[in-house]
Scaffold this motif. Structure first.
Motif, PDB file in Angstrom:
ATOM      1  N   LYS A 130       0.803  -1.230   0.000  1.00 37.81           N
ATOM      2  CA  LYS A 130       0.000   0.000   0.000  1.00 37.81           C
ATOM      3  C   LYS A 130       0.834   1.278   0.000  1.00 37.81           C
ATOM      4  CE  LYS A 130      -4.355  -1.583   2.032  1.00 37.81           C
ATOM      5  NZ  LYS A 130      -5.312  -1.423   3.156  1.00 37.81           N
ATOM      6  N   ILE A 131       2.086   1.180   0.422  1.00 31.30           N
ATOM      7  CA  ILE A 131       2.979   2.354   0.514  1.00 31.30           C
ATOM      8  C   ILE A 131       2.256   3.451   1.309  1.00 31.30           C
ATOM      9  CG2 ILE A 131       4.592   3.835  -0.750  1.00 31.30           C
ATOM     10  CD1 ILE A 131       4.932   0.912  -1.428  1.00 31.30           C
ATOM     11  N   LYS A 183       5.193   4.216   4.343  1.00 31.58           N
ATOM     12  CA  LYS A 183       5.466   5.437   3.560  1.00 31.58           C
ATOM     13  C   LYS A 183       6.491   6.301   4.286  1.00 31.58           C
ATOM     14  CE  LYS A 183       3.154   9.441   1.504  1.00 31.58           C
ATOM     15  NZ  LYS A 183       1.884  10.213   1.447  1.00 31.58           N
ATOM     16  N   TYR A 184       6.341   6.388   5.615  1.00 29.85           N
ATOM     17  CA  TYR A 184       7.286   7.186   6.398  1.00 29.85           C
ATOM     18  C   TYR A 184       8.700   6.620   6.257  1.00 29.85           C
ATOM     19  CZ  TYR A 184       9.345   9.776  10.272  1.00 29.85           C
ATOM     20  OH  TYR A 184      10.142  10.606  11.025  1.00 29.85           O
ATOM     21  N   LEU A 185       8.811   5.320   6.290  1.00 26.96           N
ATOM     22  CA  LEU A 185      10.115   4.663   6.117  1.00 26.96           C
ATOM     23  C   LEU A 185      10.738   5.073   4.786  1.00 26.96           C
ATOM     24  CD1 LEU A 185      12.182   2.361   7.001  1.00 26.96           C
ATOM     25  CD2 LEU A 185      10.786   0.854   5.573  1.00 26.96           C
ATOM     26  N   LEU A 186       9.954   5.007   3.715  1.00 21.94           N
ATOM     27  CA  LEU A 186      10.464   5.348   2.384  1.00 21.94           C
ATOM     28  C   LEU A 186      10.896   6.814   2.313  1.00 21.94           C
ATOM     29  CD1 LEU A 186       7.814   3.405   0.309  1.00 21.94           C
ATOM     30  CD2 LEU A 186      10.281   3.069   0.113  1.00 21.94           C
ATOM     31  N   GLU A 187      10.099   7.685   2.910  1.00 29.73           N
ATOM     32  CA  GLU A 187      10.386   9.119   2.829  1.00 29.73           C
ATOM     33  C   GLU A 187      11.608   9.524   3.649  1.00 29.73           C
ATOM     34  OE1 GLU A 187       6.676  10.743   4.091  1.00 29.73           O
ATOM     35  OE2 GLU A 187       5.786  10.704   2.080  1.00 29.73           O
ATOM     36  N   GLU A 211       0.945   2.624 -10.007  1.00 30.34           N
ATOM     37  CA  GLU A 211       1.655   3.892 -10.137  1.00 30.34           C
ATOM     38  C   GLU A 211       2.317   4.292  -8.821  1.00 30.34           C
ATOM     39  OE1 GLU A 211       2.325   5.717 -12.831  1.00 30.34           O
ATOM     40  OE2 GLU A 211       1.436   4.039 -13.925  1.00 30.34           O
ATOM     41  N   LYS A 212       1.611   4.052  -7.719  1.00 27.56           N
ATOM     42  CA  LYS A 212       2.151   4.381  -6.395  1.00 27.56           C
ATOM     43  C   LYS A 212       3.407   3.564  -6.109  1.00 27.56           C
ATOM     44  CE  LYS A 212       0.272   5.326  -1.787  1.00 27.56           C
ATOM     45  NZ  LYS A 212      -0.910   5.128  -0.898  1.00 27.56           N
ATOM     46  N   ILE A 213       3.360   2.278  -6.460  1.00 28.77           N
ATOM     47  CA  ILE A 213       4.506   1.396  -6.242  1.00 28.77           C
ATOM     48  C   ILE A 213       5.672   1.815  -7.151  1.00 28.77           C
ATOM     49  CG2 ILE A 213       5.315  -0.992  -6.496  1.00 28.77           C
ATOM     50  CD1 ILE A 213       2.364  -1.808  -5.752  1.00 28.77           C
ATOM     51  N   LYS A 214       5.363   2.141  -8.394  1.00 29.88           N
ATOM     52  CA  LYS A 214       6.415   2.574  -9.325  1.00 29.88           C
ATOM     53  C   LYS A 214       7.091   3.855  -8.825  1.00 29.88           C
ATOM     54  CE  LYS A 214       4.470   0.639 -13.597  1.00 29.88           C
ATOM     55  NZ  LYS A 214       3.832   0.969 -14.890  1.00 29.88           N
ATOM     56  N   ASN A 215       6.286   4.802  -8.406  1.00 34.39           N
ATOM     57  CA  ASN A 215       6.825   6.091  -7.966  1.00 34.39           C
ATOM     58  C   ASN A 215       7.644   5.976  -6.686  1.00 34.39           C
ATOM     59  OD1 ASN A 215       5.616   7.354 -10.142  1.00 34.39           O
ATOM     60  ND2 ASN A 215       3.758   7.896  -8.993  1.00 34.39           N
ATOM     61  N   SER A 216       7.361   4.936  -5.882  1.00 32.45           N
ATOM     62  CA  SER A 216       8.078   4.789  -4.616  1.00 32.45           C
ATOM     63  C   SER A 216       9.516   4.319  -4.817  1.00 32.45           C
ATOM     64  CB  SER A 216       7.349   3.784  -3.720  1.00 32.45           C
ATOM     65  OG  SER A 216       7.515   2.457  -4.224  1.00 32.45           O
ATOM     66  N   GLY A 217       9.783   3.663  -5.955  1.00 31.44           N
ATOM     67  CA  GLY A 217      11.124   3.181  -6.232  1.00 31.44           C
ATOM     68  C   GLY A 217      11.496   1.889  -5.538  1.00 31.44           C
ATOM     69  N   VAL A 218      10.533   1.221  -4.899  1.00 26.54           N
ATOM     70  CA  VAL A 218      10.844  -0.029  -4.194  1.00 26.54           C
ATOM     71  C   VAL A 218      11.107  -1.150  -5.190  1.00 26.54           C
ATOM     72  CG1 VAL A 218       9.463   0.549  -2.154  1.00 26.54           C
ATOM     73  CG2 VAL A 218       8.403  -0.692  -4.063  1.00 26.54           C
ATOM     74  N   SER A 248      -3.971 -13.212  -4.985  1.00 24.67           N
ATOM     75  CA  SER A 248      -4.555 -12.049  -5.661  1.00 24.67           C
ATOM     76  C   SER A 248      -5.168 -11.070  -4.673  1.00 24.67           C
ATOM     77  CB  SER A 248      -5.628 -12.506  -6.665  1.00 24.67           C
ATOM     78  OG  SER A 248      -6.636 -13.241  -6.005  1.00 24.67           O
ATOM     79  N   GLN A 249      -5.538 -11.567  -3.482  1.00 17.19           N
ATOM     80  CA  GLN A 249      -6.121 -10.709  -2.455  1.00 17.19           C
ATOM     81  C   GLN A 249      -5.007 -10.108  -1.602  1.00 17.19           C
ATOM     82  OE1 GLN A 249      -9.396  -9.989  -2.097  1.00 17.19           O
ATOM     83  NE2 GLN A 249      -9.932 -11.278  -3.841  1.00 17.19           N
ATOM     84  N   ALA A 250      -5.050  -8.789  -1.412  1.00 17.98           N
ATOM     85  CA  ALA A 250      -3.977  -8.096  -0.689  1.00 17.98           C
ATOM     86  C   ALA A 250      -3.778  -8.656   0.711  1.00 17.98           C
ATOM     87  CB  ALA A 250      -4.284  -6.601  -0.620  1.00 17.98           C
ATOM     88  N   MET A 251      -4.873  -8.988   1.411  1.00 13.48           N
ATOM     89  CA  MET A 251      -4.758  -9.463   2.783  1.00 13.48           C
ATOM     90  C   MET A 251      -4.146 -10.860   2.867  1.00 13.48           C
ATOM     91  SD  MET A 251      -5.704  -7.061   4.844  1.00 13.48           S
ATOM     92  CE  MET A 251      -4.926  -5.963   3.673  1.00 13.48           C
TER      93      MET A 251
END
Length: 821
Positions: free
Chosen positions: A683-684, A689-693, A715-722, A730-733
């Motif tokens: 989910k970033i 997200k704080y860790l990444l920033e 797009e969120k995952i791509k932009n994060s650079g991870v 297929s289910q996130a949980m």
């Protein structure tokens, strides 16, 4: 001293009491050989104020003498007691009368923690229930989870099933040299069939070993020197893990081990069963001897494995005082398999009922999400439509009581709402048809109880009455004092919805870590019909009697509350028995002199349901849309899994705490990017997200993502650079399973958990259970995750502003020097 006899303190044969005699004195040695951590025996000793010692193999044991008493008839009775509780009475002829046991739920909690968290009265149960309050039905159970390992092993011998080489090696079973030689010869032939296979390495080995078989009867009967050890190992594979709580991944694996027996294929080359009376395990031996006698009974002499399975399920229920059961089974929504199953049911069930007095009916089970653990299985996109097509026909059979949505509860049931329109059409034609949904089993989907009712109500035709509806588990919803909770209560009451409770499976599958807030008493107080199920008792080392005792003892139910459950159950039994009679008459009129399989095939109707909810975004294959970022986890650094955003429910956002972010700052300053990398969810958001920033030192950060993602998520995952690892889920949980496969089962690690719901608790439990040792650190202000941490006393550590994470890491350095180097 000479060996005298033995008995067990639990149904899974994990707690054995060996008895020795010296003249007229009897001594005992208590062992827990299947529990490697030693927590279980340590906690038993602590609760019962007993002294621990070690045997010649350096294993913990409890030793003592069983005192002898003379009764009013001047007969000797050796009475085995812990505290004031009489456990067993041993007689001079070697017979033992067990009066109290340790139930599966208590055994799990004692195994889970290094410190006993239960008092004696919730550890040892006297096995007595008032006759007028005894439950007589099992209304929530699953086909392949009912039979004990002993009975399945006996079935495997009686039917001489094929047992795969893969499991022989996986369980480290001991074979004779001639058996190994024969398997090697067969394996060589099998391997030739895969010379053009695209599979390589371990995957090819697994495929070959899965298709190389030994006759299971041969494995046991022609290998008696190793039979006792092999039976113990096989029995252990047929129940969920011993040393603590399991998660859904473990349950799926256990089912695969059980399928070898439950869906067994008989070997082509048979052997004589003449050595059956030499089997060392008396329960396996007794079951097998009865199965051999059954072959002389005209009613059972031609039984298939499935028919014998039904017979032994019914016999087991008879011993437990159960007269009616509804078993959930996915076979009933598979086109041709369902017809074959029903044919076999019709052939044998009248004889089974005549012998046992137990009526068995079925719920046709549909998976809420496709099964992913069986790697070669391909689930079509329209699997629900195919299931409903078959159900339209099989629902006509008198042995089919209704339907069920099964599987891990990691999605909102509202996404399956289009399927409910077809179910209520069936219920309109058959008012006895039960719609059951597994809902409220964990805290990740607190709307599912209300949404399940909504799915049915909104699908009704004008003027149609609410069908019979039951919800399995019903543990979690919003607080019953909140507006949402009160609305849910009203819906349950107004629509006569029945809730089913299975306390042992809830605890053993990591869905219930504390018993204080169990909602059953509140539901009963509000007049909601509640009943008991076992959820496939043998999987969890329990049965219907132990389940009732656990509900009463663990939750403190009064006799009045038990009576309310008994009344609800009685009504269902009476209505269901009448429904069977009515449907049987209607079915006979429908079939007349025709072949019933052809009749049902004709009744199968093509079903079209909306494949997508318009409110949901389109999803894309993660392997394609994120292919530029996919990378293997590095092996030259130590993984730190940070949990704090991805494992919340969809409607719950993580709120950052200044004190918590300060812990991340200090951790980043303390750790070395040359030694450590981080792993997060998809989910970033939140603390991830704080860790990444704030990753100023350039730590490698990997993100586990579900197999499909929305464009916005991508797009969120791509932009994060991870860097990315793609889960099979297929289910996130459900991605917590991939953390287990790729990290906890393979290598040492650390988990730093700040926030999350049940999926986060599952991830923590997987870290504790994994083969690679994991250091588990939990933010003390997270109420949900601290419940999990407390249940893992001695394995999980809390941190906060007063006990900072770096200070904790420093204090744990010596204990986990390798992992934290």
């Amino acid at each position: 001293m000479t060996y005298f006899t033995w008995f067990f303190l639990d149904k899974e044969k994990d707690i054995i009491v060996n008895l020795y005699k010296d003249l007229d004195r009897i001594y005992y040695i208590l062992k827990t050989p299947n529990h490697a951590s030693g927590n279980l025996i340590r906690n038993i000793a602590k609760i019962c104020d007993l002294k621990l010692s070690k045997d010649e193999n350096d294993m913990l044991i409890i030793k003592g003498e069983v005192p002898c008493f003379i009764d009013g008839n001047n007969q000797e009775n050796y009475i085995f007691k812990f505290g004031d509780t009489e456990i067993a009475r041993i007689f001079p002829d070697g017979s033992v009368e067990v009066k109290a046991t340790i139930p599966a739920i208590a055994k799990t909690l004692l195994s889970q923690s290094k410190e006993a968290l239960l008092p004696l009265d919730k550890t040892l149960f006297e096995t007595f229930i008032r006759k007028d309050l005894k439950f007589r039905a099992d209304l929530h159970t699953h086909m392949n989870g009912n039979l004990t390992g002993d009975v399945l092993i006996a079935l495997g011998i009686a039917h001489q099933i094929r047992y795969p080489l893969y499991y022989v090696k996986k369980l480290d079973l001991k074979l004779t040299q001639s058996q190994w030689d024969k398997l090697a010869e067969q394996r060589e032939k099998v391997a030739r069939q895969f010379v053009t296979s695209d599979l390589k390495g371990k995957y090819l080995d697994r495929k070959i070993n899965d298709n190389t078989f030994i006759n299971f009867a041969d494995l046991i009967l022609n290998n008696l020197d190793n039979a006792e050890e092999n039976i113990v190992k096989i029995r252990g594979s047929l129940a969920v893990i011993k040393d603590g709580q399991a998660v859904f991944t473990n349950l799926e694996k256990v089912y695969i081990y059980r399928y070898v027996f439950c869906k067994g294929v008989e070997s082509e080359e048979k052997i004589s069963l003449i050595k059956r009376d030499m089997i060392p395990d008396k329960d396996v031996r007794a079951a097998l001897m009865q199965m051999v006698r059954d072959k002389e009974n005209p009613a059972y002499c031609h039984n298939t494995i499935f028919q014998d399975k039904l017979l032994w399920i019914a016999r087991s229920y008879k011993r437990q005082g159960i007269v009616y059961a509804e078993i959930s089974d996915t076979t009933l929504v598979k086109k041709y398999e369902s017809l074959e199953m029903l044919r076999q049911v019709h052939e044998v069930m009248p004889s089974i009922y005549q012998e046992t007095g137990v009526m068995i009916r079925f719920l046709a089970a549909m998976r809420r999400i496709p099964l992913t653990i069986i790697k070669d299985a391909v689930t079509p996109d329209n699997y629900l439509e195919q299931n409903l097509e078959v159900l339209k026909a099989t629902a006509l059979d008198p042995y089919v009581a209704g339907c069920d949505f099964v599987g891990e509860e990691i999605n909102d049931i509202i996404t399956l709402k289009p399927a409910f329109k077809e179910l209520v059409k069936i219920a309109a034609a058959d008012p006895s048809f039960v719609i059951r949904v597994h809902a409220g089993e964990n805290d990740s989907q607190k709307d599912n109880i209300a949404h399940s009712i909504e799915c049915v109500k909104d699908s009704l035709a004008p003027g149609q009455k609410m069908p019979k509806m039951r919800l399995g588990h019903g543990l979690y919803t919003y607080s019953l004092t909140s507006k949402k909770g009160k609305d849910t209560l009203k819906q349950l009451i107004d629509n006569n919805v029945v809730l089913e409770f299975q306390i042992s499976s809830n605890v053993r599958l990591n869905n219930l870590n504390t018993l204080e807030k169990h909602p059953l008493k509140q539901y009963l107080k509000h007049g909601i019909a509640c009943v008991q199920g076992t959820d496939g008792a043998a999987l969890y080392g329990t049965d219907a009697i132990e389940e009732e005792l656990s509900l009463k003892k663990m939750l403190g139910l009064t006799d009045k509350e038990v009576q309310l459950m008994k009344d609800a159950e009685k009504k269902i039994i009476e209505e269901s028995q009448q429904a069977y009679s009515d449907k049987k008459a209607a079915f006979e009129r429908l079939v007349k002199n025709k072949d019933f399989e052809e009749v049902l095939l004709d009744k199968m109707q093509t079903v079209k349901i909306a494949s997508k909810n318009s409110k949901h975004e389109m999803k894309y294959d993660s392997n394609k849309i994120l292919k530029e970022q996919i990378s293997e986890l590095t092996w030259d650094k130590f993984p730190v899994v940070l949990v704090g955003g991805s494992f919340n429910t969809e409607n719950r956002a993580t709120k950052l705490s200044t004190n918590a972010t300060k812990q991340i700052d200090e951790m980043l300053n303390y750790l070395d990017p040359e030694e450590v990398f981080f792993v997060i969810g998809h989910k970033i958001s939140g603390y991830e997200k704080y860790l990444l920033e704030h990753n100023d030192k350039g730590f490698k950060i990997y993100s586990f993502v579900p197999a499909v993602v929305t464009k916005r998520e991508a797009e969120k995952i791509k932009n994060s650079g991870v860097k990315v690892r793609v889960s099979t889920e297929s289910q996130a949980m459900g991605t917590y399973k991939s953390f287990n496969y790729e990290i906890f089962e393979r290598r040492p690690s650390m988990v730093v958990a700040f926030d999350g719901n049940s999926a986060a608790a599952n991830l923590i439990q997987e870290a504790k259970n994994g083969k690679g040792k994991s250091v588990i650190l939990v933010w003390s202000k997270s109420k949900i995750l601290m419940q999990k941490a407390k249940s893992l006393h001695g394995y999980a550590y809390s941190f906060d502003a007063d006990k900072e994470i770096v200070e904790l890491m420093e204090s744990l350095k010596n204990k986990y020097s390798k992992e934290l180097k």
